[in-house]
Enzyme design. Sequence first.
Site, mmCIF file in Angstrom:
data_model
loop_
_atom_site.group_PDB
_atom_site.id
_atom_site.type_symbol
_atom_site.label_atom_id
_atom_site.label_comp_id
_atom_site.label_asym_id
_atom_site.label_seq_id
_atom_site.Cartn_x
_atom_site.Cartn_y
_atom_site.Cartn_z
ATOM 1 N N ASP A 1 -51.975 -53.948 -51.995
ATOM 2 C CA ASP A 1 -52.122 -55.266 -52.020
ATOM 3 C C ASP A 1 -50.174 -55.295 -52.649
ATOM 4 O O ASP A 1 -49.982 -54.063 -52.239
ATOM 5 C CB ASP A 1 -52.332 -55.443 -53.499
ATOM 6 C CG ASP A 1 -52.428 -56.498 -54.041
ATOM 7 O OD1 ASP A 1 -51.974 -57.509 -53.697
ATOM 8 O OD2 ASP A 1 -51.949 -57.103 -55.364
ATOM 9 N N HIS B 1 -46.592 -57.637 -44.660
ATOM 10 C CA HIS B 1 -47.791 -57.439 -43.784
ATOM 11 C C HIS B 1 -47.517 -56.890 -42.720
ATOM 12 O O HIS B 1 -48.081 -55.322 -42.513
ATOM 13 C CB HIS B 1 -48.791 -58.859 -43.440
ATOM 14 C CG HIS B 1 -48.726 -59.650 -44.579
ATOM 15 N ND1 HIS B 1 -49.937 -59.693 -45.349
ATOM 16 C CD2 HIS B 1 -48.519 -61.284 -44.529
ATOM 17 C CE1 HIS B 1 -49.913 -60.260 -46.584
ATOM 18 N NE2 HIS B 1 -49.298 -60.939 -46.106
ATOM 19 N N LEU C 1 -63.927 -39.980 -39.030
ATOM 20 C CA LEU C 1 -63.808 -40.484 -40.197
ATOM 21 C C LEU C 1 -63.910 -42.339 -39.702
ATOM 22 O O LEU C 1 -63.897 -42.586 -38.641
ATOM 23 C CB LEU C 1 -62.115 -41.176 -40.114
ATOM 24 C CG LEU C 1 -61.590 -41.889 -41.255
ATOM 25 C CD1 LEU C 1 -62.082 -41.849 -42.749
ATOM 26 C CD2 LEU C 1 -60.536 -41.989 -40.882
ATOM 27 N N SER D 1 -60.779 -57.572 -58.117
ATOM 28 C CA SER D 1 -60.340 -58.734 -56.593
ATOM 29 C C SER D 1 -61.431 -58.841 -55.860
ATOM 30 O O SER D 1 -61.639 -58.932 -54.738
ATOM 31 C CB SER D 1 -59.365 -59.194 -56.367
ATOM 32 O OG SER D 1 -57.659 -58.971 -56.996
#
Length: 243
Positions: free
Chosen positions: A25, A42, A137, A198
């Site tokens: 965020d 972004h 991963l 959220s």
Amino acid sequence: MPTDSVDPGYLDMDRIPRHVGCVMDGNGRWAEQRGMARTEGHARGEHALFDVIEGALELGIEWLSVYAFSTENWNRPEDEVRFLMNFNRNILRSRCEELNQMGVRIRFVGRRDWRVPKGVVQEMDEAIELTRCNKRLTLVVAFNYGGRAEIVDAVRKIAEQQIPASRITERTIARHLYDQEMPEPDLIIRTSGEYRISNFLLWELAYSELVFTDVLWPDFDRRDLFAAIAQYQDRHRRFGQVQ
Ligand code: FPP
């Protein structure tokens, strides 16, 4: 800023969380603070994400989940939603091979409804297919994801199978969530000084440790990941028991 030379030596390598979740965020605020378009934030967030992925690989974290687009994000201005769709598609297209070389397996959680453009769905499927055998991963991208929607979808699948109410247990719900293999997160990190979840991994985070940091996501890097893990290692997880 890429931070290749940070030494995580101060961490206890025997107590690295298996699954770390990130609520990325603060991209918009990072850009606004610099008089830039929110979309620039972004774009910088992509660098942060890749530094965190490298940090996770360095530590041997097995699962990293990231909140890329929430079910609530559709309510953003149309331009930003369009940007975010293209942005996510472009990341998958341009960085998938690199992630594959790094041994990262890509998975998605979220709804694949009519709102997700076909081009994005196609990139998602190609990323899954290309990376499916990787073992270092697993990167779980929460896309068009909402924790409540995930629980609703699980309940719908259970109802469709007509499982008797008395036989429905927590395990039944867990077995119908989006990713059957994904372990519950040990640690959830949220950036940007917001102390909220959220709607991220609501069911799965029941016993996760939560770390909140004021750092905005574009400024977050593997050093911050290591610092969050140090906080996690200072905590005593009791899973509701007395220990
Ligand atoms: C929140 O910032 C961040 C997002 C909506 C998306 C971020 C996505 C990425 C960094 C990459 C996605 C990755 C893959 C692999 C597809 P915000 O706009 O809510 O910031 P604000 O709270 O300051 O407005």
